[in-house]
Design a protein around this motif. Structure first.
Motif, short mmCIF file in Angstrom:
data_model
loop_
_atom_site.label_atom_id
_atom_site.label_comp_id
_atom_site.label_asym_id
_atom_site.label_seq_id
_atom_site.Cartn_x
_atom_site.Cartn_y
_atom_site.Cartn_z
N ASN A 400 0.78 -1.23 0.00
CA ASN A 400 0.00 0.00 0.00
C ASN A 400 0.82 1.29 0.00
OD1 ASN A 400 -2.19 -1.73 0.28
ND2 ASN A 400 -2.00 -1.69 2.51
N SER A 401 2.00 1.25 0.59
CA SER A 401 2.63 2.53 0.88
C SER A 401 4.02 2.75 0.31
CB SER A 401 2.73 2.74 2.39
OG SER A 401 1.59 2.25 3.04
N CYS A 402 4.87 1.76 0.36
CA CYS A 402 6.27 2.07 0.06
C CYS A 402 6.95 0.94 -0.69
CB CYS A 402 7.02 2.36 1.35
SG CYS A 402 7.12 0.92 2.43
N ASP A 403 8.12 1.28 -1.25
CA ASP A 403 8.94 0.29 -1.95
C ASP A 403 10.04 -0.25 -1.04
OD1 ASP A 403 7.66 0.80 -4.54
OD2 ASP A 403 8.61 2.78 -4.33
N VAL A 404 10.51 0.61 -0.17
CA VAL A 404 11.63 0.27 0.70
C VAL A 404 11.31 0.79 2.09
CG1 VAL A 404 14.08 0.74 1.16
CG2 VAL A 404 13.32 0.43 -1.20
N VAL A 405 11.66 0.01 3.11
CA VAL A 405 11.52 0.52 4.48
C VAL A 405 12.90 0.97 4.95
CG1 VAL A 405 10.96 -0.06 6.88
CG2 VAL A 405 9.56 -0.99 5.02
N LEU A 406 12.94 2.21 5.43
CA LEU A 406 14.23 2.80 5.82
C LEU A 406 14.28 3.02 7.33
CD1 LEU A 406 16.91 4.23 4.75
CD2 LEU A 406 15.61 6.35 5.02
N THR A 407 15.35 2.51 7.94
CA THR A 407 15.63 2.81 9.36
C THR A 407 17.14 2.91 9.49
OG1 THR A 407 15.95 0.48 10.00
CG2 THR A 407 13.70 1.34 10.18
N PRO A 408 17.60 3.41 10.64
CA PRO A 408 19.03 3.22 10.90
C PRO A 408 19.27 1.72 11.09
CG PRO A 408 18.07 4.83 12.42
CD PRO A 408 16.94 4.16 11.72
N VAL A 409 20.52 1.28 10.95
CA VAL A 409 20.83 -0.13 11.20
C VAL A 409 20.73 -0.41 12.70
CG1 VAL A 409 22.61 -1.90 11.08
CG2 VAL A 409 22.35 -0.27 9.20
N SER A 410 21.22 0.57 13.44
CA SER A 410 21.37 0.36 14.87
C SER A 410 21.02 1.66 15.59
CB SER A 410 22.83 -0.03 15.13
OG SER A 410 23.08 -0.13 16.50
N MET A 461 22.63 3.03 7.42
CA MET A 461 21.18 2.97 7.24
C MET A 461 20.82 1.60 6.71
SD MET A 461 20.03 5.77 8.27
CE MET A 461 21.23 6.80 9.14
N GLN A 462 19.64 1.16 7.10
CA GLN A 462 19.16 -0.13 6.61
C GLN A 462 17.99 0.08 5.66
OE1 GLN A 462 18.07 -4.20 8.76
NE2 GLN A 462 16.56 -2.65 9.22
N CYS A 463 18.08 -0.53 4.49
CA CYS A 463 16.95 -0.55 3.57
C CYS A 463 16.43 -1.98 3.49
CB CYS A 463 17.38 -0.09 2.18
SG CYS A 463 17.71 1.67 2.10
N VAL A 464 15.14 -2.10 3.59
CA VAL A 464 14.50 -3.41 3.56
C VAL A 464 13.47 -3.42 2.44
CG1 VAL A 464 13.03 -4.99 4.87
CG2 VAL A 464 14.84 -3.71 6.04
N GLY A 465 13.45 -4.49 1.66
CA GLY A 465 12.47 -4.59 0.58
C GLY A 465 11.63 -5.84 0.71
N PRO A 466 10.69 -6.02 -0.19
CA PRO A 466 9.88 -7.24 -0.19
C PRO A 466 10.75 -8.48 -0.44
CG PRO A 466 8.97 -5.60 -1.71
CD PRO A 466 10.32 -5.11 -1.29
N LEU A 467 10.18 -9.64 -0.28
CA LEU A 467 10.89 -10.89 -0.56
C LEU A 467 11.50 -10.82 -1.96
CD1 LEU A 467 8.28 -13.50 0.77
CD2 LEU A 467 10.43 -12.86 1.88
N PHE A 468 12.72 -11.27 -2.08
CA PHE A 468 13.42 -11.37 -3.37
C PHE A 468 13.65 -10.02 -4.07
CE2 PHE A 468 11.04 -15.39 -2.84
CZ PHE A 468 12.13 -16.20 -2.61
N SER A 469 13.72 -8.94 -3.29
CA SER A 469 13.93 -7.62 -3.92
C SER A 469 15.38 -7.16 -3.79
CB SER A 469 13.00 -6.59 -3.28
OG SER A 469 13.38 -6.39 -1.93
N GLU A 470 16.32 -8.12 -3.72
CA GLU A 470 17.73 -7.74 -3.53
C GLU A 470 18.20 -6.76 -4.59
OE1 GLU A 470 16.62 -10.86 -3.33
OE2 GLU A 470 17.44 -11.81 -1.54
N SER A 471 17.73 -6.95 -5.83
CA SER A 471 18.19 -6.06 -6.90
C SER A 471 17.82 -4.61 -6.62
CB SER A 471 17.55 -6.49 -8.23
OG SER A 471 18.48 -7.24 -8.96
#
Lengths: 497, 101, 479
Positions: A400-410, A461-471
């Motif tokens: 619904n909202s985003c392509d990537v989830v962004l947070t700091p790593v730590s 920074m950590q970017c997280v994507g959907p399953l299999f979105s490594e590219s």
């Protein structure tokens, strides 16, 4: 020749193919660097003789095959000691496995070797990958190349420190709750936890089987992509590795060279960001956001209502699976056997009491408890239900909202050695808040160094994507790399204090 | 769910279940540490999960098989190299008194 | 025994059967037995760090086959769990087993006991891996661990508590063995341990509906011991109750030498297995297509063959029981009958002469030197009066020794029955001439001398004379 230790593997490859350098020189330069920076304690085992012999063969292969040789031919790599290596001692940072020489190779390691890579050694880590600071190693703590008095993060602290300090251009680690991403962040390099099942777990000594994943460390996004490309894929020895065709990460990365972040929606999970962030991290995060906007990105606030419960679910799931996975260490077929026992029961209890360190014992006991008769539903099963909720949260966000989830790593920069081990074990666990939900959800996550704190410590920074979105994650990271120009090679030469 | 915390005896029992020897002196510290972790993870009980399917596998994968073909085994020399006590093709352990399998 | 009449015995069995696969259930090393200790040990079998299990497809095929043969419903989805306990023969510290979602559920097995058809319901059949073997040293204080058996595929067949007498347990177990062998998924040899049985036994006063306290008996290594151990346990439990005691829920071990059971562990001591779903093994999904394929490959089952033999060949129950004990006996019989349609005579020859010789030589019918076709020819030669029944036994012995056809034996040894009336007439005349005294006695009323003359004819013809014709000719001559 010390600048050889600052090169990326693609730069090394070009020089090797052109004949400008030999693998012998390259590998030797790295061993020189390892010696020069041995204070870091990033390796448990070094295999210099074997590596130099392999370098000699690599030089012949390069001469014969040129660009038809494997992508990593003659290039040094470091392997986390959690991964079994045929003929090379593999301890998992534990006294339990001191002297254990595996008779087989981990699939990911074998793939790197098949591509010509030369193993320089096995990197230090928290014992059996349990820890976030690398202080729970039976072989002493690893030090952060940016500040010797600080931790490199963990559990793959040795691999992160090795790559950050120029001891190796790339390294493999394992990530169960952040064990690649967090040390990569604290050491100022790139690290990725691939989608669960993307890389075979065969030969990665199991900590928490439903969460463990092998992944790469590198000083460039391209190297990260190259390494991931090499180690990914279905493995008939791992029933949880996935059939999905491995994309051509490196090729797909090239398409980002001319791209900015236009149209990419970055989700900021407000539920996770409430409090606990250190000022420097918080400031850096805000700065990243404003830079992203300038690069055309869209910033959206998202809700992951169960993400904050992940930590509790993780600290049930991981110990439960660990208690099970570590039951095989009984002093009978391999590993440490106590020298003082009078019965079978004593053989078990003493060998395990002596072989395992404190944190490992704590987690085994917690795990045994939550799985014991009458508690399964309230703990393990409940945690897996939470897991479903966490998965659904991310699914909804991506849909619904985003392509990537962004947070700091730590939430913090690298902390001081001893700072958290002296407190309750829980203090250390809380440092994993941003990384743990990703393992529960099986998602890919990448750690990208973006800036230095006022005390000159890396912030990632950590970017997280959907399953299999490594590219996608690699592409986004490459834009960050280009824009933020984090000084990844600042610690790859010269003195480290 | 009522908040649960481990007693000294519980800690000893859990250590037994884990086949890890602990000393009397270790019990108080362990108890405190284990209870602080349990306290924390028990916060989950406040989250409603009625009717939520647990996730045991991330991917909806099923039926991963190998063919029924046997392959070579390790040689006894290879086993002897890694085993603490392996002689005449056997792993050796102290006499098993009580059967509990 | 009068005490036992006040009580009802309730028995359920848990049977483990090793599947006849080439490799182990989750590992690549061989699943054969009788090899050098620890010579069937790959990384997974040794439980080396980093190793992962991958399910052997044929194990599932076999379990489905068995499930269908025992009228189970094959579950669309089943899963694997880890069952934890520390023991030297268990390399990983846990056994992979199906726990809450087994592959087969709700089946039944029908068996006959003293002519009565009985049924035992099955709760479930699930897959698991076998453990290795601990060999306990006698005096050196050491136990020796052999992991060859570790990881051999097993099915566990769990029955409902449907049996009421030890003989019923024995008969059910024999029926199960027969099914396992007919379906060729297990060689079901209790002595070798490829078939193992634990019994859950309780007693309750007649008329009481709720079950008594259950005691599990382990270490039942033969059919004989299963019945004996249950019988003893029943007597023990009744004695305890009669003397005012209570039965403890426990596991007891059968002592073969003493014929008694002794306590192994109480309920309180029972291990806490810490079951949880194995994260390394995705669920097993079996669709109707897979089940259909296995169904098509299912052989005729023991009870089906039994009924067919009774109804079609009109043989007696006892004979059919023997003929259907193993599928290859039934097959031998049917091949012979196909060659010569005399089921009664063929079955007699198989169950008496052939089995007699095979037993003496320690051979199976599969290794019989006498082929079904040759046995059929032998019966045909008797039926066509080419040889006498007596001669046939000599011919059979020769067939068993040499593997030859009865025709060639008869030919070679000149054993064909003498049915030429001219020859017989000549022989009989000669005998009467040679024995005037006996002839006189017969004529003076000593009827039994008739037998003497028959005997002399047989002696003269080396038993080949057609007895009916001898009778007729003699009667005519003496009249």
């Amino acid at each position: 020749m010390s600048e050889l230790t600052s090169l990326t593997t693609s730069e090394m490859r070009a020089k090797l193919l052109s004949g400008e350098i030999s693998s012998m020189e390259l590998v030797s330069a790295h061993f020189d660097r390892i010696e020069e920076t041995s204070d870091l304690n990033s390796f448990i085992t070094l295999v210099k003789d074997q590596a130099l012999k392999n370098a000699e063969s690599a030089d012949i292969i390069i001469k014969e095959k040129g660009s038809n040789s494997g992508l990593f031919t003659g290039i040094p790599v470091a392997i986390k000691d959690q991964l079994v290596t045929k003929g090379i001692e593999t301890t998992c940072g534990s006294k339990m496995l001191k002297g254990f020489i595996p008779p087989y190779d981990c699939t990911a390691v074998k793939k790197l070797k098949d591509a010509g890579a030369i193993i320089v050694g096995k990197t230090n880590q928290d014992e059996f990958a349990m820890g976030s600071s690398n202080e729970y190693s039976a072989f002493g703590p690893v030090k952060n190349p940016w500040d010797n008095s600080r931790v490199p993060g963990g559990s793959s602290g040795g691999s992160a420190a090795a790559v950050a300090s120029g001891q190796s251009p790339i390294a493999l680690g394992t990530d169960t709750g952040g064990s690649i991403r967090q040390p990569a962040g604290l050491c100022g390099i790139y690290g990725m936890k691939p989608t669960y099942g993307r890389v075979s777990r065969y030969g990665a000594v199991a900590f928490a089987s439903s969460l463990d994943q092998i992944g790469p460390f590198a000083r460039s996004v391209k190297d990260l992509a190259l390494t991931l490309q090499t180690i990914s894929g279905l493995d008939s020895n791992d029933a949880t590795s996935v059939k999905d065709k491995v994309p051509e990460f490196v090729k797909e990365l090239e398409s980002w060279e001319s791209k900015d972040l236009k149209g990419i929606r970055f989700g900021i999970p407000k539920d996770l960001m409430s409090g606990g962030l250190e000022d420097s991290v918080s400031n850096s995060f805000n700065e990243v956001i404003s830079r992203l906007v300038k690069l055309g990105a869209e910033i959206v606030e998202i809700s992951l209502p169960h993400a904050s419960s992940s930590l509790a679910a993780y600290y049930i799931t991981a110990p439960a699976e660990a208690a099970s996975n570590l039951a095989r260490f009984d002093g009978i077929r391999y590993g440490h056997r106590s020298s003082s026992y009078h019965s079978l029961q004593e053989l078990y209890e003493k060998s395990r009491a002596e072989g395992f360190g404190k944190e490992v014992k704590r987690r085994i006991m917690i795990g045994s408890f939550v799985l014991s008769s009458g508690y399964y539903d309230a703990y393990y099963k409940k945690a897996q239900q939470i897991r479903t909720l966490v998965i659904n949260d991310y699914k909804a966000a991506f849909m619904n909202s985003c392509d990537v989830v962004l947070t700091p790593v730590s939430p913090t920069v690298a902390f001081k050695l001893g700072e958290k081990t002296s407190a309750s074990p829980l203090t250390m666990y809380l440092a994993d808040i941003f990384t743990v939900p990703i393992n529960l959800a099986g998602l890919p996550g990448i750690s990208i160094p973006t800036s230095l704190s006022p005390e000159k410590l890396p912030i990632g920074m950590q970017c997280v994507g959907p399953l299999f979105s490594e590219s996608l994650l690699l592409g986004v990271a490459s834009v960050f790399e280009r824009e933020f120009k984090f000084p990844v090679t600042q610690r790859t030469t010269g003195r480290i204090n | 769910m009522k908040k649960l915390s481990l007693s000294d005896n519980d800690v000893k029992h859990v250590a037994k279940l884990s086949a890890i020897e602990i000393t009397e002196e270790e019990v108080p510290t362990l108890k405190e540490q284990l209870n602080s972790i349990l306290d924390y993870v028990q916060t989950l009980s406040e989250i409603p999960t009625r009717g939520v399917e647990p996730t045991f596998h991330i991917h909806p994968v099923s039926n991963v098989f190998r063919d029924d073909v046997h392959q070579a085994s390790y040689k006894s020399e290879e086993i002897a190299k890694i085993a603490p006590d392996f002689k005449d093709n056997f792993f050796r352990v102290p006499q098993i008194i009580k059967s509990n399998s | 025994m009068s005490q036992e009449q006040k009580f009802e015995t309730v028995i359920g069995l848990e049977v483990h059967a090793q599947l006849l696969t080439d490799s182990k259930i989750f590992a690549v090393s061989g699943a054969t037995s009788g090899k050098t200790p620890n010579s069937l040990t790959d990384s997974v079998t040794l439980g080396l760090p980093g190793c992962l299990p991958v399910l052997n497809r044929r194990v599932v095929d076999f379990a489905i086959k068995l499930g269908l043969a025992t009228n189970c419903s094959i579950q669309k989805m089943s899963t694997f769990s880890r069952k934890h306990y520390f023991y030297p023969d268990l390399p990983k510290g846990y056994q992979i087993s199906q726990y809450d979602l087994p592959l087969c559920k709700d089946g039944f097995v029908e068996y006959r006991l003293n002519g009565e058809l009985k049924r035992v319901n099955l709760t479930r059949i699930h897959l698991e891996e076998d453990a290795g073997k601990n060999i306990h040293g006698e005096s050196d204080g050491i136990s020796y661990v052999d992991l060859n058996r570790a990881g051999v595929p097993l099915v566990e067949i769990v029955s409902e508590p449907d049996m009421r007498r030890p003989e019923e347990a024995g008969a059910y177990l024999k029926q199960l063995k027969q099914i396992l062998r007919y379906t060729e998924v297990c060689d079901a040899n209790m002595e070798d341990g490829s078939l193992r049985c634990d019994a859950n036994v309780s007693v309750r006063p007649i008329g009481q509906t709720e079950l008594g306290v259950k005691v599990e008996i382990k270490n039942l290594n033969s059919f004989k011991f299963v019945e004996r151990a249950i019988q003893h346990e029943v007597e023990r439990q009744i004695a305890v109750i009669e003397s005012g005691g209570t039965i403890l829920q426990e596991t007891r071990l059968f002592d073969e030498q003493k014929g008694t059971t002794r306590s192994m562990r109480s309920k309180e001591e029972a291990a806490d297995y810490k079951y949880f779903p194995d994260p390394d093994l995705p669920p097993l999904i079996v669709d109707s297509e897979w089940i259909g394929k296995i169904k098509d490959s299912l052989p005729e089952l023991p009870n089906e063959i039994y009924n067919r033999f009774i109804n079609y060949y009109k043989l007696d129950a006892y004979t059919v029981e023997i003929l259907t004990l193993e599928s290859f006996i039934a097959r031998f019989f049917e091949q012979a009958v196909a060659a010569h349609n005399n089921p009664q005579a063929v079955s007699n020859w198989i169950t008496s002469e052939l089995f007699g010789r095979l037993n003496k030589e320690g051979l199976s019918i599969m290794d019989s030197p006498v082929s079904p076709e040759n046995l059929a020819s032998l019966v045909r030669m008797i039926d066509e009066e080419l040889i006498s029944g007596k001669i046939a036994k000599t011919v059979f012995d020769e067939m068993f020794e040499s593997g030859s056809s009865p025709e060639s034996v008869v030919e070679k040894k000149g054993l064909k029955q003498l049915s030429d009336p001219d020859i017989l007439d000549k022989v009989i005349s000669q005998i009467l001439e040679k024995n005037p005294k006996q002839l006189e006695e017969y004529r003076s009323g000593k009827d039994k001398m008739f037998g003497f003359f028959v005997g002399q004819v047989m002696k003269e013809t080396e038993g080949r004379a057609n007895p009916v014709m001898v009778n007729d000719i003699l009667k005519a001559k003496l009249a």
